[in-house]
Write a protein that holds these residues in place. Structure first.
Motif, PDB file in Angstrom:
ATOM      1  N   ALA A 226      28.224  38.801  43.375  1.00 42.82           N
ATOM      2  CA  ALA A 226      29.477  39.509  43.661  1.00 42.82           C
ATOM      3  C   ALA A 226      29.208  40.765  44.480  1.00 42.82           C
ATOM      4  CB  ALA A 226      30.183  39.867  42.364  1.00 42.82           C
ATOM      5  N   LEU A 230      30.826  41.704  48.154  1.00 37.55           N
ATOM      6  CA  LEU A 230      31.575  42.927  48.439  1.00 37.55           C
ATOM      7  C   LEU A 230      30.895  43.761  49.515  1.00 37.55           C
ATOM      8  CD1 LEU A 230      32.456  43.912  44.769  1.00 37.55           C
ATOM      9  CD2 LEU A 230      34.061  43.070  46.504  1.00 37.55           C
ATOM     10  N   GLU A 236      36.970  40.904  49.071  1.00 38.01           N
ATOM     11  CA  GLU A 236      37.530  41.944  48.212  1.00 38.01           C
ATOM     12  C   GLU A 236      37.691  41.353  46.815  1.00 38.01           C
ATOM     13  OE1 GLU A 236      38.052  44.999  49.127  1.00 38.01           O
ATOM     14  OE2 GLU A 236      37.745  44.757  51.301  1.00 38.01           O
ATOM     15  N   PRO A 237      37.915  42.179  45.804  1.00 35.13           N
ATOM     16  CA  PRO A 237      38.114  41.620  44.461  1.00 35.13           C
ATOM     17  C   PRO A 237      39.222  40.579  44.385  1.00 35.13           C
ATOM     18  CG  PRO A 237      37.735  43.981  44.312  1.00 35.13           C
ATOM     19  CD  PRO A 237      37.854  43.650  45.775  1.00 35.13           C
ATOM     20  N   ASP A 238      40.253  40.726  45.240  1.00 33.22           N
ATOM     21  CA  ASP A 238      41.372  39.773  45.190  1.00 33.22           C
ATOM     22  C   ASP A 238      41.245  38.646  46.210  1.00 33.22           C
ATOM     23  OD1 ASP A 238      41.795  41.220  47.478  1.00 33.22           O
ATOM     24  OD2 ASP A 238      43.855  41.822  46.998  1.00 33.22           O
ATOM     25  N   ALA A 273      37.553  38.600  41.432  1.00 30.51           N
ATOM     26  CA  ALA A 273      37.681  39.318  40.165  1.00 30.51           C
ATOM     27  C   ALA A 273      37.849  38.348  38.998  1.00 30.51           C
ATOM     28  CB  ALA A 273      38.857  40.289  40.222  1.00 30.51           C
ATOM     29  N   GLU A 395      34.370  48.835  42.238  1.00 28.95           N
ATOM     30  CA  GLU A 395      35.041  47.533  42.157  1.00 28.95           C
ATOM     31  C   GLU A 395      34.355  46.616  41.151  1.00 28.95           C
ATOM     32  OE1 GLU A 395      36.833  47.226  46.712  1.00 28.95           O
ATOM     33  OE2 GLU A 395      34.769  46.597  46.293  1.00 28.95           O
ATOM     34  N   MET A 399      35.901  45.040  37.554  1.00 31.60           N
ATOM     35  CA  MET A 399      35.836  43.616  37.209  1.00 31.60           C
ATOM     36  C   MET A 399      35.110  43.416  35.886  1.00 31.60           C
ATOM     37  SD  MET A 399      35.272  41.603  40.830  1.00 31.60           S
ATOM     38  CE  MET A 399      34.084  42.671  41.615  1.00 31.60           C
TER      39      MET A 399
END
Length: 485
Positions: A226, A230, A236-238, A273, A395, A399
């Protein structure tokens, strides 16, 4: 002079030259190495003539020397031995300074280290008995005890770090052993005790927290995957990932399932996420292929993989495999194939995220103290690397808090404290065995302690020892003790 006599003279001269060179080599070149050998009996007899330095935790000696009336004069004694055995190691007349700090800091404890020259000179001038240096450790006794109690009799290891400094707050390996059995002056009993420990299939002499046979990290490695995503700025997390019910490994007909065959998302498109929160295998295997081996390897190295560390206990470097085909690459995205780690390395990953993306060099000795407990030297925290940017660290933290609040790590919750964490269940061997992992830190908004816990599978056949069920409660106990300190 006739020929035979001349030849004999040449041979004798060559022999004397070889003898002179050998003795010179031994006395001058090899002298230090021979003197420092753990099994050098003459050196051992010399060190037994002085008070060996103590190893201290929060001001209390966990390893110390007591005077005796026998020939060796001093007996090494270990208080609460099962709690600190793998940290202290043992000091034996037969086996020398064996393992732990007794071995790696032997010259300091014995008072013979070159850095102590002026102290030794002062001892000679004042006539004060020569003594070793005392080691004040970074260990927090409450966190150490919490790990010992929570692990119980299960095989495994636990490590806790101060994220802002790298100070090691706890280091526990199970099973343990009693160093007193090896430091005894009953030499026959010592030999028997060592033989039993060496032959024990449970390998109690191995410090699983920093060495031995390294472990597959399983899903705790998804933090690295992850982080790489990033840091690439492509995710992105979404961001939605490809995360079907099963994922066919590239170029094969092998299907990789999610845990217990569960779907990560009804549409098979979980976000990054959500993939962390539910520990989605299929989306992270797919993501690894998208990122590539170089990106994952570099990200792992930024967290400390491949580094040779001494705390001063030597740490076996964790590793990400060098050569990978596409299906193997996919498996590394979920911490499988040939990814191998120490629990200390996993704790460093969590600590780096907790410390705004900066990994600190782990260390075990806070202060060196003289015979009167005056400070001789103090450890200064050192940065090891910047693993991720501050924004990526934030971030990842968000998560990881969802993992503990709503996901697979809910048994790591600490009342009144927000915990960030990640679970893992790492398969090994060919019989379906799996180790249980948890790593995380607390409080999530002001980290004071980062932990990693592994509980080894009770057998080669997995019977439900997931990281969320088995390792998370151990971590919870350590985190609770850490935030209360």
């Amino acid at each position: 002079m006739n020929t035979p006599i001349r030849r004999l003279a040449v041979v004798i001269f060559a022999m004397f030259t070889a003898l002179l060179m050998a003795s010179t080599w031994i006395q001058f070149v090899q002298a230090d190495d021979l003197r420092e050998r753990a099994d050098n009996r003459r050196t051992l007899m010399d060190t037994y003539s002085r008070d060996r330095g103590a190893i201290l935790v929060n001001g209390t000696a966990v390893a110390r020397s007591e005077p005796t009336n026998d020939e060796l004069r001093w007996l090494r004694v270990y208080d609460t031995p099962s709690r600190y055995a793998h940290i202290t190691g043992y000091y034996s007349f037969i086996y020398g300074a064996g393992a732990g700090l007794e071995r790696t800091t032997n010259s300091l404890l014995a008072g013979t280290d070159d850095s102590l020259f002026y102290q030794r000179l002062a001892d000679v001038i004042t006539g004060r008995p020569a003594t070793g240096t005392n080691l004040e450790l970074t260990i927090d006794p409450a966190v150490q005890q919490a790990a010992v109690d929570a692990l119980g009799d299960r095989r495994g290891a636990a490590v806790a770090l101060d994220p802002s400094t790298g100070a090691i707050l706890a280091m526990v390996s199970r099973p343990a052993y009693d160093p007193n059995a090896l430091s005894s002056h009953n030499l026959a009993a010592v030999e028997q005790a060592y033989a039993e420990l060496a032959d024990d299939p449970e390998r109690p002499l191995i410090n699983r927290a920093i060495g031995g046979d390294l472990y597959p990290p399983g899903s705790v490695f998804k933090l690295v995957t992850a982080a790489a995503a990033l840091e690439s700025e492509d995710y992105e997390p979404d961001t939605e990932l490809v995360g079907p019910l099963t994922y066919t490994l590239p170029g094969t007909s092998t299907e990789l399932p999610n845990f217990q065959g569960a779907a990560c998302d009804p549409e098979g498109r979980p976000t990054l996420a959500v993939s962390i929160q539910v520990s989605c295998n299929t989306s992270f295997a797919w993501l690894a292929g998208e990122l590539g081996a170089d990106a994952l390897r570099e990200q792992a190295e930024d967290f400390g993989f491949g580094q040779t560390l001494e705390t001063p206990l030597p740490v076996t470097p964790s590793s990400y495999p060098a050569e990978l085909d596409e299906p193997q690459l996919a498996l590394t995205g979920i911490g499988q194939h040939d990814v191998r780690v120490t629990p200390l390395q996993v704790a460093m990953m969590a600590a780096g995220i907790a410390n705004d993306g900066v990994v600190m060099t782990p260390y075990l000795i806070e202060t060196l103290r003289g015979a009167d407990l005056e400070v001789v030297d103090q450890t200064s925290p050192r940065t090891l690397s910047r693993a991720v940017s501050q924004s990526t660290a934030q971030e990842l933290t968000e998560m990881m808090t969802m993992v503990v609040q709503r996901g697979s790590g809910q048994l790591a919750q600490v009342p009144g404290v927000e915990v960030a964490g990640k679970t893992g269940t790492a398969e090994f061997g060919s019989q379906g065995g799996a180790h249980a992992w948890f790593t995380g830190f607390a409080p999530a908004d002001d980290p004071q302690i980062a932990v990693a816990v592994i509980v080894e599978s009770a057998s080669d056949n997995w019977v439900g020892e997931t990281g969320g069920v088995v390792a998370a409660p151990v971590a919870r106990a350590m985190l609770q003790a850490g935030v209360d300190r």
